[in-house]
Scaffold this motif. Structure first.
Motif, PDB file in Angstrom:
ATOM      1  N   UNK A 252       0.830  -1.212   0.000  1.00  0.00           N
ATOM      2  CA  UNK A 252       0.000   0.000   0.000  1.00  0.00           C
ATOM      3  C   UNK A 252       0.865   1.263   0.000  1.00  0.00           C
ATOM      4  N   UNK A 253       1.956   1.219   0.791  1.00  0.00           N
ATOM      5  CA  UNK A 253       2.806   2.403   0.940  1.00  0.00           C
ATOM      6  C   UNK A 253       3.566   2.734  -0.347  1.00  0.00           C
ATOM      7  N   UNK A 254       3.743   1.745  -1.216  1.00  0.00           N
ATOM      8  CA  UNK A 254       4.576   1.958  -2.409  1.00  0.00           C
ATOM      9  C   UNK A 254       3.785   2.020  -3.707  1.00  0.00           C
ATOM     10  N   UNK A 255       2.547   1.541  -3.665  1.00  0.00           N
ATOM     11  CA  UNK A 255       1.779   1.364  -4.913  1.00  0.00           C
ATOM     12  C   UNK A 255       1.091   2.659  -5.316  1.00  0.00           C
ATOM     13  N   UNK A 256       1.520   3.224  -6.452  1.00  0.00           N
ATOM     14  CA  UNK A 256       0.815   4.395  -6.991  1.00  0.00           C
ATOM     15  C   UNK A 256       0.804   4.324  -8.512  1.00  0.00           C
ATOM     16  N   UNK A 257       0.428   5.403  -9.170  1.00  0.00           N
ATOM     17  CA  UNK A 257       0.236   5.331 -10.632  1.00  0.00           C
ATOM     18  C   UNK A 257       1.547   5.350 -11.418  1.00  0.00           C
ATOM     19  N   UNK A 258       2.694   5.387 -10.692  1.00  0.00           N
ATOM     20  CA  UNK A 258       3.980   5.237 -11.399  1.00  0.00           C
ATOM     21  C   UNK A 258       4.425   3.766 -11.437  1.00  0.00           C
ATOM     22  N   UNK A 259       3.643   2.904 -10.757  1.00  0.00           N
ATOM     23  CA  UNK A 259       4.046   1.500 -10.630  1.00  0.00           C
ATOM     24  C   UNK A 259       3.264   0.629 -11.615  1.00  0.00           C
ATOM     25  N   UNK A 260       4.007  -0.109 -12.449  1.00  0.00           N
ATOM     26  CA  UNK A 260       3.363  -0.952 -13.465  1.00  0.00           C
ATOM     27  C   UNK A 260       2.796  -2.225 -12.854  1.00  0.00           C
ATOM     28  N   UNK A 261       3.422  -2.694 -11.799  1.00  0.00           N
ATOM     29  CA  UNK A 261       2.924  -3.925 -11.199  1.00  0.00           C
ATOM     30  C   UNK A 261       3.836  -4.463 -10.117  1.00  0.00           C
ATOM     31  N   UNK A 262       3.450  -5.643  -9.643  1.00  0.00           N
ATOM     32  CA  UNK A 262       4.177  -6.322  -8.568  1.00  0.00           C
ATOM     33  C   UNK A 262       4.535  -7.715  -9.066  1.00  0.00           C
TER      34      UNK A 262
END
Ligand SMILES: *Cc1c(COP(=O)(O)O)cnc(C)c1O
Length: 501
Positions: free
Chosen positions: A218-228
């Motif tokens: 949650x702390x790292x996931x934003x709209x700059x992140x393509x995925x996990x």
């Protein structure tokens, strides 16, 4: 230093028959041959008359001249110099060195498969294409994915393909996302695949219980992140129990989830990655589906995707066309959004035949039993060895279990020494110093192939080594003692490999 074989003798370690083996060229005797052919019944042709100038040797090549039995013995002896699943327990964690049933080999050697040319037109390879299509369907069903490609030649290339599809998906939607989240326990190929696709890798710390927590994502996931990219069970052998909540967080912010399927051996018939929120994943046929690896043959890393990613699959895609006269199978090159071709042909399809055979011979019940037994065996080792070796995350594990050398600290004996001493007991060492987050990790994956007696012998050897570390650390630190060579300078071997005799 003890010259005697330590501990109980496992049946797979034979001494006294450790052949020395010269090079075949050193055994060569002029005129000795290993074949017998009938007399020519057509006129002999001089190659120099047929082949273009410069393509025929003036002198015959210097090849070893040997009889058939000499050749057979030479290669059979060499084949025993390597540890192999056919010689004994091979508990190399994360690699799933399970037994490769010989029926798989029988099937792969059938003329129609073995003799099929990679460039054979589809009309002449309908049976092979049908097998590939059926394997794709079976992998999709096992994993809960919608479509599968068999092209990638290994797990690592599967990851590359999967992340390429994630990138294509975002680009197609006009989104600029430049990061990928990867847990700290991940296999090195995960960040490598992300980086090869131009992504910045953002490590996600695991919890003190060894699994990933939704808050960390949650702390790292934003709209700059393509995925996990997620491995489940993770490389500590622990089931990522928050995976559904984690997938929700990633999806709700527009990201996708890549599933590293190397550990699928824990889940067959029990849980499906697709149902847990994975959008794209690879399978390691050479791990979970018992096709040989580790020097035993090429790998195969099929990739499964959910429908949202199907349009990006590598081409050609095998399609089933239903017709009145029966089904036919075609190669579809018309995928406008495809990430392109990943393999010169359709993949390492000998592995597809073996995996198809394995899945069909076990069936649903059999596959489930594989995972049940693999998990039971790993937990048995955990229960029996936790007194002797420190367990960093002491909870029920899946198909593999990670110990560390912490209990041995005062003896000076390390994980590397334990691994080397295991060779004297007749075992290929487990994976060591991985995952990186465990200091001195000793990662053991027994697989479902081992009998109870086999596991007991292995436990006794590890217990004996833990005792020996306290009583006679020098012997452990200088192991192995019963091999052709003892400790090698591994750094020099890696930096300055001698590739010629
Ligand atoms: C083996 C493995 C891979 C890579 O697969 P290859 O087929 O060796 O390329 C990736 N992740 C994990 C966890 C693995 O164990």
């Amino acid at each position: 230093m003890s010259a005697e074989r330590p501990g109980p003798a496992p049946e797979n370690a034979v001494r006294g028959l450790a052949y020395e083996e010269p090079l075949s060229i050193e055994r060569s005797r002029p005129g000795r041959i290993g074949w017998s052919l009938p007399e020519l019944d057509v006129p002999a042709v001089d190659p120099a008359d047929v082949w273009p100038e410069g393509s025929v040797r003036s002198e015959p090549a210097e090849l070893p001249e040997l009889s058939e039995v000499e050749v057979v013995r030479h290669f059979t002896r060499l084949s025993t110099w390597n540890a192999a699943v056919d010689l004994g327990l091979y508990p190399l964690g994360s690699c799933t060195m399970k037994y490769n049933p010989k029926i798989n080999e029988r099937a792969a050697r059938l003329d129609g498969f073995a003799g099929c040319h990679p460039m054979q037109p589809p009309s002449e390879a309908q049976g092979f294409l049908q097998l590939c299509w059926e394997l794709e369907q079976m992998l999709a069903e096992i994993s809960g994915m919608d479509r599968v490609t068999l092209q990638p030649a290994a797990g690592a290339q599967g990851e590359l393909a999967g992340v390429m599809m994630i990138r294509a998906y975002h680009e197609h939607r006009g989104e600029k996302r430049h990061k990928i989240l990867i847990p700290e326990s991940a296999h090195g190929t995960n960040p490598a695949s992300a980086a090869l696709n131009g992504y910045d890798v953002v490590p996600v710390p695991g919890g003190s219980d060894g699994v990933l927590h939704p808050e960390a994502v949650d702390a790292l996931m934003d709209e700059t992140v393509a995925g996990l990219m997620l491995t489940n069970p993770n490389t500590l052998g622990l089931f990522e129990e928050h995976i559904v909540a984690i997938a929700e967080i990633v999806h709700s912010r527009g990201g996708l989830i890549y599933g590293d399927g190397a550990n699928l051996n824990a889940l067959l018939g029990i849980a499906r990655p697709g149902d847990l929120g994975i959008d794209v994943m690879h399978f390691n046929l050479h791990k979970t589906f018992s096709t040989p690896h580790g020097g035993g043959g090429p790998g195969s890393g099929p990739v499964g995707v959910k429908n949202i990613l199907a349009t990006y699959l590598p081409t050609p895609v095998i399609q089933k066309v239903e017709g009145e006269e029966g089904d036919c199978f075609t190669l579809d090159h018309e995928f406008p959004h495809s990430i392109g071709r990943l393999h010169g042909n359709l993949g390492n399809l000998g592995m597809a035949v073996r995996a198809w055979t394995y899945i069909r011979s076990l069936g649903r019940e059999g596959l489930r039993r594989c995972s049940d037994m693999a998990v039971l065996n790993a937990n048995y080792l955990l229960a029996r060895l936790r007194e002797s070796y420190h367990v960093p995350f002491d909870r029920a594990v899946m198909h593999e279990v990670v110990f560390s050398d912490r209990n041995l600290a005062e003896t000076g004996v390390t994980t590397l020494d334990v691994a080397k001493r295991l060779i004297d007991h007749g075992y290929h060492p487990p994976t060591i110093y991985f995952p990186l987050i465990v200091h001195g990790a000793l990662m053991i994956e027994p697989t479902e192939s081992e009998s109870m007696e086999g596991l007991d012998r292995f436990v006794e050897s590890l217990e004996a080594i833990a005792r020996e570390a306290k009583e006679d650390p020098e012997t452990v630190k200088t192991a192995p003692h019963h091999t052709r060579h003892t400790r090698l300078d591994e750094t020099r071997a890696a930096r300055k490999p001698v590739l010629r005799w």
